[in-house]
Design a protein around this motif. Structure first.
Motif, PDB file in Angstrom:
ATOM      1  N   GLN A   1       2.089  15.808  -7.998  1.00  0.00           N
ATOM      2  CA  GLN A   1       3.448  15.452  -8.394  1.00  0.00           C
ATOM      3  C   GLN A   1       3.790  14.026  -7.987  1.00  0.00           C
ATOM      4  O   GLN A   1       4.435  13.285  -8.733  1.00  0.00           O
ATOM      5  CB  GLN A   1       4.451  16.423  -7.762  1.00  0.00           C
ATOM      6  N   ALA A   2       3.329  13.620  -6.800  1.00  0.00           N
ATOM      7  CA  ALA A   2       3.583  12.250  -6.334  1.00  0.00           C
ATOM      8  C   ALA A   2       2.914  11.238  -7.256  1.00  0.00           C
ATOM      9  O   ALA A   2       3.513  10.205  -7.602  1.00  0.00           O
ATOM     10  CB  ALA A   2       3.074  12.087  -4.903  1.00  0.00           C
ATOM     11  N   ALA A   3       1.680  11.519  -7.670  1.00  0.00           N
ATOM     12  CA  ALA A   3       0.951  10.589  -8.540  1.00  0.00           C
ATOM     13  C   ALA A   3       1.625  10.425  -9.894  1.00  0.00           C
ATOM     14  O   ALA A   3       1.591   9.337 -10.486  1.00  0.00           O
ATOM     15  CB  ALA A   3      -0.483  11.070  -8.727  1.00  0.00           C
ATOM     16  N   LYS A   4       2.285  11.476 -10.375  1.00  0.00           N
ATOM     17  CA  LYS A   4       2.915  11.432 -11.689  1.00  0.00           C
ATOM     18  C   LYS A   4       4.159  10.547 -11.718  1.00  0.00           C
ATOM     19  O   LYS A   4       4.704  10.290 -12.801  1.00  0.00           O
ATOM     20  CB  LYS A   4       3.264  12.854 -12.142  1.00  0.00           C
ATOM     21  N   ASN A   5       4.589  10.079 -10.560  1.00  0.00           N
ATOM     22  CA  ASN A   5       5.740   9.173 -10.511  1.00  0.00           C
ATOM     23  C   ASN A   5       5.367   7.729 -10.828  1.00  0.00           C
ATOM     24  O   ASN A   5       6.253   6.869 -10.943  1.00  0.00           O
ATOM     25  CB  ASN A   5       6.387   9.219  -9.122  1.00  0.00           C
ATOM     26  N   PHE A   6       4.056   7.452 -10.953  1.00  0.00           N
ATOM     27  CA  PHE A   6       3.604   6.073 -11.122  1.00  0.00           C
ATOM     28  C   PHE A   6       2.845   5.896 -12.442  1.00  0.00           C
ATOM     29  O   PHE A   6       2.148   6.812 -12.899  1.00  0.00           O
ATOM     30  CB  PHE A   6       2.682   5.661  -9.963  1.00  0.00           C
ATOM     31  N   TYR A   7       2.991   4.700 -13.017  1.00  0.00           N
ATOM     32  CA  TYR A   7       2.202   4.292 -14.175  1.00  0.00           C
ATOM     33  C   TYR A   7       1.558   2.962 -13.810  1.00  0.00           C
ATOM     34  O   TYR A   7       2.253   2.013 -13.442  1.00  0.00           O
ATOM     35  CB  TYR A   7       3.081   4.151 -15.425  1.00  0.00           C
ATOM     36  N   VAL A   8       0.239   2.904 -13.869  1.00  0.00           N
ATOM     37  CA  VAL A   8      -0.471   1.745 -13.320  1.00  0.00           C
ATOM     38  C   VAL A   8      -1.381   1.097 -14.357  1.00  0.00           C
ATOM     39  O   VAL A   8      -1.682   1.675 -15.403  1.00  0.00           O
ATOM     40  CB  VAL A   8      -1.306   2.155 -12.083  1.00  0.00           C
ATOM     41  N   ASP A   9      -1.813  -0.111 -14.017  1.00  0.00           N
ATOM     42  CA  ASP A   9      -2.711  -0.855 -14.910  1.00  0.00           C
ATOM     43  C   ASP A   9      -4.121  -0.265 -14.897  1.00  0.00           C
ATOM     44  O   ASP A   9      -4.732  -0.056 -15.944  1.00  0.00           O
ATOM     45  CB  ASP A   9      -2.765  -2.326 -14.482  1.00  0.00           C
TER      46      ASP A   9
ATOM     47  N   VAL B   1       0.848  -1.190   0.000  1.00  0.00           N
ATOM     48  CA  VAL B   1       0.000   0.000   0.000  1.00  0.00           C
ATOM     49  C   VAL B   1       0.881   1.238   0.000  1.00  0.00           C
ATOM     50  O   VAL B   1       1.731   1.404   0.887  1.00  0.00           O
ATOM     51  CB  VAL B   1      -0.939   0.026   1.223  1.00  0.00           C
ATOM     52  N   ILE B   2       0.686   2.093  -0.994  1.00  0.00           N
ATOM     53  CA  ILE B   2       1.444   3.340  -1.107  1.00  0.00           C
ATOM     54  C   ILE B   2       0.466   4.498  -0.949  1.00  0.00           C
ATOM     55  O   ILE B   2      -0.512   4.609  -1.695  1.00  0.00           O
ATOM     56  CB  ILE B   2       2.156   3.435  -2.467  1.00  0.00           C
ATOM     57  N   LEU B   3       0.717   5.354   0.028  1.00  0.00           N
ATOM     58  CA  LEU B   3      -0.137   6.517   0.284  1.00  0.00           C
ATOM     59  C   LEU B   3       0.518   7.754  -0.311  1.00  0.00           C
ATOM     60  O   LEU B   3       1.645   8.111   0.047  1.00  0.00           O
ATOM     61  CB  LEU B   3      -0.354   6.695   1.788  1.00  0.00           C
ATOM     62  N   LEU B   4      -0.183   8.401  -1.224  1.00  0.00           N
ATOM     63  CA  LEU B   4       0.320   9.609  -1.868  1.00  0.00           C
ATOM     64  C   LEU B   4       0.206  10.794  -0.915  1.00  0.00           C
ATOM     65  O   LEU B   4      -0.854  11.052  -0.354  1.00  0.00           O
ATOM     66  CB  LEU B   4      -0.469   9.893  -3.149  1.00  0.00           C
ATOM     67  N   GLY B   5       1.291  11.520  -0.740  1.00  0.00           N
ATOM     68  CA  GLY B   5       1.291  12.663   0.174  1.00  0.00           C
ATOM     69  C   GLY B   5       0.643  13.889  -0.430  1.00  0.00           C
ATOM     70  O   GLY B   5       0.297  13.927  -1.611  1.00  0.00           O
ATOM     71  N   GLY B   6       0.474  14.921   0.394  1.00  0.00           N
ATOM     72  CA  GLY B   6      -0.127  16.166  -0.062  1.00  0.00           C
ATOM     73  C   GLY B   6      -0.900  16.848   1.040  1.00  0.00           C
ATOM     74  O   GLY B   6      -0.839  16.452   2.209  1.00  0.00           O
ATOM     75  N   GLU B   7      -1.624  17.887   0.674  1.00  0.00           N
ATOM     76  CA  GLU B   7      -2.475  18.595   1.632  1.00  0.00           C
ATOM     77  C   GLU B   7      -3.664  17.708   2.008  1.00  0.00           C
ATOM     78  O   GLU B   7      -4.285  17.100   1.132  1.00  0.00           O
ATOM     79  CB  GLU B   7      -2.979  19.891   1.006  1.00  0.00           C
ATOM     80  N   ILE B   8      -3.976  17.640   3.291  1.00  0.00           N
ATOM     81  CA  ILE B   8      -5.041  16.753   3.757  1.00  0.00           C
ATOM     82  C   ILE B   8      -6.379  17.490   3.803  1.00  0.00           C
ATOM     83  O   ILE B   8      -6.491  18.548   4.413  1.00  0.00           O
ATOM     84  CB  ILE B   8      -4.728  16.180   5.151  1.00  0.00           C
ATOM     85  N   GLN B   9      -7.383  16.923   3.131  1.00  0.00           N
ATOM     86  CA  GLN B   9      -8.766  17.353   3.331  1.00  0.00           C
ATOM     87  C   GLN B   9      -9.343  16.484   4.438  1.00  0.00           C
ATOM     88  O   GLN B   9      -9.473  15.266   4.270  1.00  0.00           O
ATOM     89  CB  GLN B   9      -9.580  17.191   2.045  1.00  0.00           C
TER      90      GLN B   9
END
Length: 256
Positions: free
Chosen positions: A154-162, A133-141
């Motif tokens: 920016q964190a999400a752009k580091n991954f390419y997924v199925d 499980v990988i939790l993407l960081g950032g501002e918390i709502q």
């Protein structure tokens, strides 16, 4: 969950809170039996127990939405997880259907890497034995318990997924899935852009709602998992747009 537990959860969701004695009367069982069912529901964080009363946790909006139409959402998640293969990496956004999907992945003991911006989902499925499980960081709502903003993007752009799974808030006649939060829209669009396939999980009542913002066009969606109350016109329009529409029977959990 048992049939009676689904009924109990539906009654509590409809009324907000119900006395144990009233539940026993409605369902024709003893209060001892009802208390055992309530213990099971509370262990799943779907309700909160008080003295002689069961209620929704009004301080937790995510839990409230998880309890609402729980049977339909669970059937949707159970069907969607069948298409996830061992060894895949998937992104999952926040939402009650998506939470249940993550739970089903863990139950299936599939060797799947889950990337999510939902703090609630990451906490809900721990310990996810056999899964990463990988939790993407950032501002918390704080209300939906998700991360958003430029750091998360920016964190999400580091991954390419199925596959990328997301919920929605509504649908427009011109074929756009919609959402109500501008920060969430940015997050979802970014995550969808990092996936080979974007898949929507939502109950059919969302198709009579309109969110504030256009989220994703139906032409960009690979598949939809919903229940069989989706209007026929919308179902047919989505299929014409190339969406694989999977509907789940609201009573028996069978696909059509």
């Amino acid at each position: 969950m048992t049939e009676r537990q689904f009924q109990i959860l539906a009654l509590i969701s409809e009324n907000g809170r119900v006395e144990v004695a009233k539940l026993a009367e409605i369902l024709g069982v003893s209060q001892v039996t009802i208390r055992k069912d309530l213990d099971a529901l509370e262990s799943k964080q779907l309700i909160r127990r008080l003295q002689g009363i069961a209620e929704l946790d009004r301080e937790n909006d995510v839990t409230n939405r998880l309890a609402y139409h729980h049977r339909e959402k669970l059937s949707i998640a159970e069907e969607a997880v069948k298409e996830i293969k061992n060894g895949e990496t998937v992104m999952i956004e926040s939402g009650s259907c998506c939470t249940l999907l993550a739970e089903e992945i863990v139950k299936a003991s599939k060797d799947v890497t889950i990337i999510t911006n939902s703090i609630y989902i990451a906490d809900h499925i721990r310990p996810a034995l056999g899964n990463h499980v990988i939790l993407l960081g950032g501002e918390i709502q704080m209300e939906p318990m998700v991360t958003v903003g430029p750091i998360m993007v920016q964190a999400a752009k580091n991954f390419y997924v199925d596959k990328f799974y997301t919920g929605v808030d509504g649908f427009t006649p011109d074929g756009y899935f919609t959402a109500s939060d501008i920060m969430r829209v940015e997050s979802i669009r970014t995550m969808a852009g990092q996936a080979k396939k974007t898949i929507v999980l939502t109950e059919s009542e969302k198709f009579v709602n309109h969110g504030v913002m256009a989220l994703l066009p139906s032409t960009s969606i690979h598949a939809l998992y919903t229940d069989d109350q989706i209007p026929d016109k919308i179902r047919n329009d989505l299929k014409k747009s190339g969406v694989c529409v999977n509907t789940v029977n609201t009573t028996y959990g069978q696909t059509k």
